[in-house]
Design an enzyme around this catalytic site. Structure first.
Site, PDB file in Angstrom:
ATOM      1  N   VAL A  11     -15.544 -26.481  37.552  1.00 17.91           N
ATOM      2  CA  VAL A  11     -15.611 -25.481  36.488  1.00 17.91           C
ATOM      3  C   VAL A  11     -16.022 -26.129  35.168  1.00 17.91           C
ATOM      4  CG1 VAL A  11     -14.280 -23.812  35.164  1.00 17.91           C
ATOM      5  CG2 VAL A  11     -13.932 -24.000  37.625  1.00 17.91           C
ATOM      6  N   LYS A  35     -14.379 -41.898  35.822  1.00 18.87           N
ATOM      7  CA  LYS A  35     -15.203 -40.692  35.937  1.00 18.87           C
ATOM      8  C   LYS A  35     -16.070 -40.505  34.679  1.00 18.87           C
ATOM      9  CE  LYS A  35     -14.083 -36.019  37.413  1.00 18.87           C
ATOM     10  NZ  LYS A  35     -13.003 -35.036  37.500  1.00 18.87           N
ATOM     11  N   PHE A 149     -17.218 -17.402  37.750  1.00 11.99           N
ATOM     12  CA  PHE A 149     -17.377 -16.875  39.106  1.00 11.99           C
ATOM     13  C   PHE A 149     -18.309 -17.761  39.921  1.00 11.99           C
ATOM     14  CE2 PHE A 149     -16.533 -13.373  36.178  1.00 11.99           C
ATOM     15  CZ  PHE A 149     -15.344 -12.888  36.710  1.00 11.99           C
ATOM     16  N   LYS A 201     -10.636 -12.029  37.600  1.00  7.33           N
ATOM     17  CA  LYS A 201     -10.893 -13.227  38.408  1.00  7.33           C
ATOM     18  C   LYS A 201     -10.140 -13.183  39.742  1.00  7.33           C
ATOM     19  CE  LYS A 201     -11.871 -17.407  39.588  1.00  7.33           C
ATOM     20  NZ  LYS A 201     -13.146 -17.957  39.877  1.00  7.33           N
ATOM     21  N   PHE A 246     -20.992 -11.672  52.304  1.00  7.88           N
ATOM     22  CA  PHE A 246     -19.587 -11.949  52.620  1.00  7.88           C
ATOM     23  C   PHE A 246     -19.081 -11.124  53.796  1.00  7.88           C
ATOM     24  CE2 PHE A 246     -17.654 -15.109  49.923  1.00  7.88           C
ATOM     25  CZ  PHE A 246     -18.747 -15.429  49.170  1.00  7.88           C
ATOM     26  N   ALA A 249     -18.621 -13.361  59.932  1.00  6.63           N
ATOM     27  CA  ALA A 249     -17.399 -13.709  60.661  1.00  6.63           C
ATOM     28  C   ALA A 249     -17.446 -15.196  60.981  1.00  6.63           C
ATOM     29  CB  ALA A 249     -17.334 -12.905  61.941  1.00  6.63           C
ATOM     30  N   GLY A 254     -12.201 -21.317  53.486  1.00  6.09           N
ATOM     31  CA  GLY A 254     -11.489 -22.464  52.932  1.00  6.09           C
ATOM     32  C   GLY A 254     -11.907 -22.610  51.484  1.00  6.09           C
ATOM     33  N   CYS A 257     -10.769 -22.081  46.032  1.00  8.67           N
ATOM     34  CA  CYS A 257     -10.398 -20.837  45.339  1.00  8.67           C
ATOM     35  C   CYS A 257      -9.689 -19.801  46.211  1.00  8.67           C
ATOM     36  CB  CYS A 257     -11.641 -20.198  44.734  1.00  8.67           C
ATOM     37  SG  CYS A 257     -12.282 -21.159  43.366  1.00  8.67           S
ATOM     38  N   LYS A 260      -6.085 -20.560  47.478  1.00  7.18           N
ATOM     39  CA  LYS A 260      -5.154 -20.707  46.335  1.00  7.18           C
ATOM     40  C   LYS A 260      -4.970 -19.373  45.605  1.00  7.18           C
ATOM     41  CE  LYS A 260      -7.052 -22.849  42.681  1.00  7.18           C
ATOM     42  NZ  LYS A 260      -7.029 -22.012  41.481  1.00  7.18           N
TER      43      LYS A 260
HETATM   44  C1  UDX Z   1     -15.608 -18.787  45.790  1.00  3.64           C
HETATM   45  C2  UDX Z   1     -16.277 -17.548  45.151  1.00  3.64           C
HETATM   46  O1  UDX Z   1     -17.458 -17.208  45.889  1.00  3.64           O
HETATM   47  C3  UDX Z   1     -16.605 -17.806  43.696  1.00  3.64           C
HETATM   48  O2  UDX Z   1     -17.121 -16.627  43.101  1.00  3.64           O
HETATM   49  C4  UDX Z   1     -15.343 -18.230  42.965  1.00  3.64           C
HETATM   50  O3  UDX Z   1     -15.606 -18.508  41.610  1.00  3.64           O
HETATM   51  C5  UDX Z   1     -14.726 -19.446  43.647  1.00  3.64           C
HETATM   52  O4  UDX Z   1     -14.483 -19.170  45.026  1.00  3.64           O
HETATM   53  P1  UDX Z   1     -16.454 -21.071  46.878  1.00  3.64           P
HETATM   54  O5  UDX Z   1     -15.041 -21.337  47.237  1.00  3.64           O
HETATM   55  O6  UDX Z   1     -17.251 -22.165  46.257  1.00  3.64           O
HETATM   56  O7  UDX Z   1     -16.565 -19.831  45.841  1.00  3.64           O
HETATM   57  O8  UDX Z   1     -17.242 -20.679  48.197  1.00  3.64           O
HETATM   58  P2  UDX Z   1     -17.735 -19.347  48.948  1.00  3.64           P
HETATM   59  O9  UDX Z   1     -19.177 -19.456  49.167  1.00  3.64           O
HETATM   60  O10 UDX Z   1     -17.254 -18.128  48.299  1.00  3.64           O
HETATM   61  O11 UDX Z   1     -17.024 -19.540  50.369  1.00  3.64           O
HETATM   62  C6  UDX Z   1     -15.607 -19.633  50.514  1.00  3.64           C
HETATM   63  C7  UDX Z   1     -15.239 -19.702  51.964  1.00  3.64           C
HETATM   64  O12 UDX Z   1     -15.482 -18.470  52.607  1.00  3.64           O
HETATM   65  C8  UDX Z   1     -16.012 -20.751  52.776  1.00  3.64           C
HETATM   66  O13 UDX Z   1     -15.130 -21.419  53.633  1.00  3.64           O
HETATM   67  C9  UDX Z   1     -17.008 -19.927  53.558  1.00  3.64           C
HETATM   68  O14 UDX Z   1     -17.396 -20.531  54.758  1.00  3.64           O
HETATM   69  C10 UDX Z   1     -16.220 -18.649  53.800  1.00  3.64           C
HETATM   70  N1  UDX Z   1     -17.077 -17.471  54.018  1.00  3.64           N
HETATM   71  C11 UDX Z   1     -17.858 -16.990  53.034  1.00  3.64           C
HETATM   72  C12 UDX Z   1     -17.030 -16.828  55.252  1.00  3.64           C
HETATM   73  O15 UDX Z   1     -16.290 -17.238  56.162  1.00  3.64           O
HETATM   74  N2  UDX Z   1     -17.783 -15.697  55.428  1.00  3.64           N
HETATM   75  C13 UDX Z   1     -18.594 -15.204  54.472  1.00  3.64           C
HETATM   76  O16 UDX Z   1     -19.245 -14.183  54.704  1.00  3.64           O
HETATM   77  C14 UDX Z   1     -18.633 -15.874  53.224  1.00  3.64           C
END
Ligand code: UDX
Length: 435
Positions: A11, A35, A149, A201, A246, A249, A254, A257, A260
Site C-alpha cells: 500500500v 529496506k 483498492f 473498504k 471474480f 472457482a 488467499g 486482504c 484478514k
Molecule cells: C484484493 C482485492 O482485489 C483488492 O481490491 C484489495 O485492495 C486487496 O485485496 P489481492 O489480495 O491482491 O487484492 O488479490 P485478488 O486478485 O483480489 O485475489 C485474491 C484471492 O482470490 C487470490 O487467492 C485469488 O486466486 C482468489 N480469486 C480471485 C479466486 O479464487 N477467484 C476469483 O475469481 C478471483
C-alpha cells in the site's frame, strides 16, 4: 505537494511511487534500514510488475528514509500505509498505525492532513484524530480516510487508474488537501464521512470474498449434479448485475486482504452485537475449499501419502506476486509433509519466500518439468501462465502416475482426455486416465 508516506509495503510504497509519478514530492518512511537502503538504490523490496521502473523514472521526486521526524515535520499530507495484521481473535492489530501516529504527533510543525490508507476498523480514524490532537499540542492536525483498492500484481495500474477515489473527511481543509493530491487522476471522487469510507473498504473486499466463496460452493454442487462450473459462470457473467469478474472457482482465496478483512468485519460485527452471517459463511467455505483437492486425492491414495512423490505447481496465493500469505499451497504442504509425502515444487517467483517456511523439507525445482518428473501425483495451486501453457501430454510423459489435481482449472477437459491423464479440477467432471 509535499507528501510523506509511512510504511513501504504494497500500500505505502505503491501509493508513494504513484503520487511521485503524478508530480508530487514524496518521502517514503520505513523503520527497516536495509529496506530503505535498497529503495534508495532504486530497487523495490516487493515483487510488483512495473513498480521498480516507476521508482527509477521518478527518482528526482522520491526520497526514502528512516528519519521519520524529518519526513513528517513539514509535510502537507501524511499517508499512513502500514500493515494492520490479524490478531488471534480475528480483529485488526492497530499497533503500527498508532506507532506512526505517535511519531507524527511528535514531529509535525504545521497544519497538515493525516490520511489513513491502511485498512482499519470503522471508527479508527476518529480515535486516531483524538490521539493526534491530544498529543500534538499547538499544531492543528486533521485526519481523513482514503482506502485503497489495489490488488497485488496490478497494484501500479490500480493506483494510477483507480476505479474510484474514496475520501472520508470531516472538514473542508482535509477535503481540499485530498482533492489537490488527486487532481491529476482521472477517476470518480466520492466524498463521504470517515466511517463510511472505512466501511467501503471492508464491504468491498468482503463482497469479493463472498462472491468467490459463493462460486466455489456452486462449483462443489456442480460436481455432485453433473454440471460444469465454467459453463455455469459463463452463463451467469453476462448478466451485468452479476458481472463475469471474480467468478473463478478454485481452491479458495488467499492473500493479504480477503482472509484478514473478512475475519476483521466478522469480529467487528460481533463486537457491535450484530451478526454478519454471509461473511462468516464465506470464511468457513474458504477454509474447507483449500483442502478440497487433498480430500479428492485420497481416492487415489487410500493408504495416505507416506513415501508418495508429490509435485506442487504454483506456491503463491495468486499469479503475479511472490506473496505467500494465506496461500492454499501452505496448508496443503503442511498436511502432505506430515503424512510423509516427498514434495517437489515449482514456482516462478515464490520459491525463496517458501524456503523460509520449508528450507529443507521440499525439493525446489527450476522448471515445471523437473517438478513433475517421476511424481505420483501433481497438485496445481496457482494458475501461473507457464503452467496453463503446458500441454497436458507432458504430465503423461514425465510423471510416474499421471494424476493431476488442479485447483485453478488450468486445462480443458478434452485436452486432458486426449493426453490420457487423470485430471481432477474444481466444479467439473473428473477425467480418469484409460477411460
Ligand atoms: C484484493 C482485492 O482485489 C483488492 O481490491 C484489495 O485492495 C486487496 O485485496 P489481492 O489480495 O491482491 O487484492 O488479490 P485478488 O486478485 O483480489 O485475489 C485474491 C484471492 O482470490 C487470490 O487467492 C485469488 O486466486 C482468489 N480469486 C480471485 C479466486 O479464487 N477467484 C476469483 O475469481 C478471483
Amino acid at each position: 505537494m509535499n507528501i510523506a508516506v509511512a510504511g513501504t509495503g504494497y500500500v505505502g510504497l505503491v501509493t508513494g511511487v504513484c503520487l511521485a509519478e503524478k508530480g508530487h514530492q514524496v518521502t517514503c518512511v520505513d523503520v527497516d534500514e536495509a529496506k530503505v537502503a535498497k529503495m534508495q538504490a532504486g530497487r523495490s523490496p516487493i515483487y510488483e510488475p512495473g513498480l521498480e521502473e516507476l521508482m527509477r523514472a521518478n527518482a528526482a521526486r522520491l526520497a526514502f528514509t528512516t528519519d521519520w521526524a524529518a519526513a513528517y515535520k513539514d509535510a502537507q499530507v501524511i499517508f499512513i500505509g502500514v500493515g494492520t495484521p490479524e490478531k488471534k481473535d480475528g480483529s485488526a492489530n492497530l499497533k503500527y498505525v498508532y506507532n506512526v501516529a505517535r511519531q507524527i504527533a511528535d514531529s509535525v510543525r504545521s497544519e497538515c492532513v493525516v490520511v489513513v490508507k491502511s485498512t482499519v476498523p470503522i471508527g479508527t480514524n476518529d480515535k486516531v484524530e483524538k490521539f493526534l490532537r491530544e498529543r500534538a499540542r499547538g499544531v492543528r492536525l486533521h485526519v481523513a480516510s482514503n482506502p485503497e483498492f489495489l490488488a497485488q500484481g496490478t497494484a501500479v495500474r490500480d493506483t494510477l487508474q483507480p476505479s474510484r477515489i474514496v475520501l472520508g473527511v470531516e472538514d473542508a481543509f482535509s477535503e481540499q488537501a485530498l482533492r489537490a493530491v488527486y487532481e491529476g487522476f482521472d477517476a470518480p471522487v466520492l466524498v463521504m464521512n470517515r466511517r463510511s469510507a472505512e466501511m467501503v473498504k471492508y464491504a468491498s473486499n468482503d463482497f469479493l470474498a463472498l462472491k468467490i466463496s459463493y462460486v466455489n460452493e456452486i462449483a462443489n454442487l456442480c460436481e455432485s449434479v453433473g454440471a460444469d462450473i465454467e459453463d455455469v459462470t459463463a452463463g451467469m457473467g453476462y448478466d451485468g448485475r452479476i458481472g463475469s469478474r471474480f467468478l473463478r472457482a478454485g481452491i479458495g482465496y488467499g492473500g493479504s486482504c480477503f482472509p484478514k478483512d473478512t475475519k476483521a468485519l466478522s469480529w467487528l460485527a460481533n463486537f457491535n452485537d450484530t451478526e454478519i452471517k454471509t461473511v462468516r459463511a464465506a470464511i468457513e467455505v474458504n477454509e474447507n475449499q483449500k483442502l478440497k483437492l487433498l480430500k479428492k486425492a485420497k481416492k487415489y491414495f487410500p493408504d495416505g501419502f507416506d513415501g508418495v512423490k508429490v509435485a506442487m505447481l504454483g506456491l503463491t496465493f495468486k499469479p503475479g506476486t511472490d506473496d505467500l500469505r494465506e496461500a492454499a499451497s501452505l496448508v496443503n504442504a503442511a498436511i502432505l509433509l506430515e503424512d510423509g509425502a516427498r514434495l517437489q515444487a515449482w514456482d516462478p517467483v515464490g520459491t525463496e519466500n517458501y524456503k523460509r517456511f520449508y528450507p529443507d523439507q521440499i525439493t525446489y525445482c527450476d522448471t515445471i518439468q523437473q517438478a513433475i518428473t517421476g511424481a505420483d501425483v501433481c497438485f496445481i495451486f496457482t494458475e501461473w501462465e507457464e503452467i496453463c501453457r503446458l500441454s497436458p501430454k507432458v504430465y503423461r510423459q514425465l510423471m510416474n502416475k499421471p494424476i493431476v489435481l488442479d485447483g485453478r482449472n488450468c486445462y480443458s477437459l478434452p485436452a486432458c482426455e486426449e493426453a490420457g491423464i487423470t485430471y481432477i479440477s474444481v466444479g467439473r467432471r473428473p477425467v480418469e486416465a484409460g477411460q
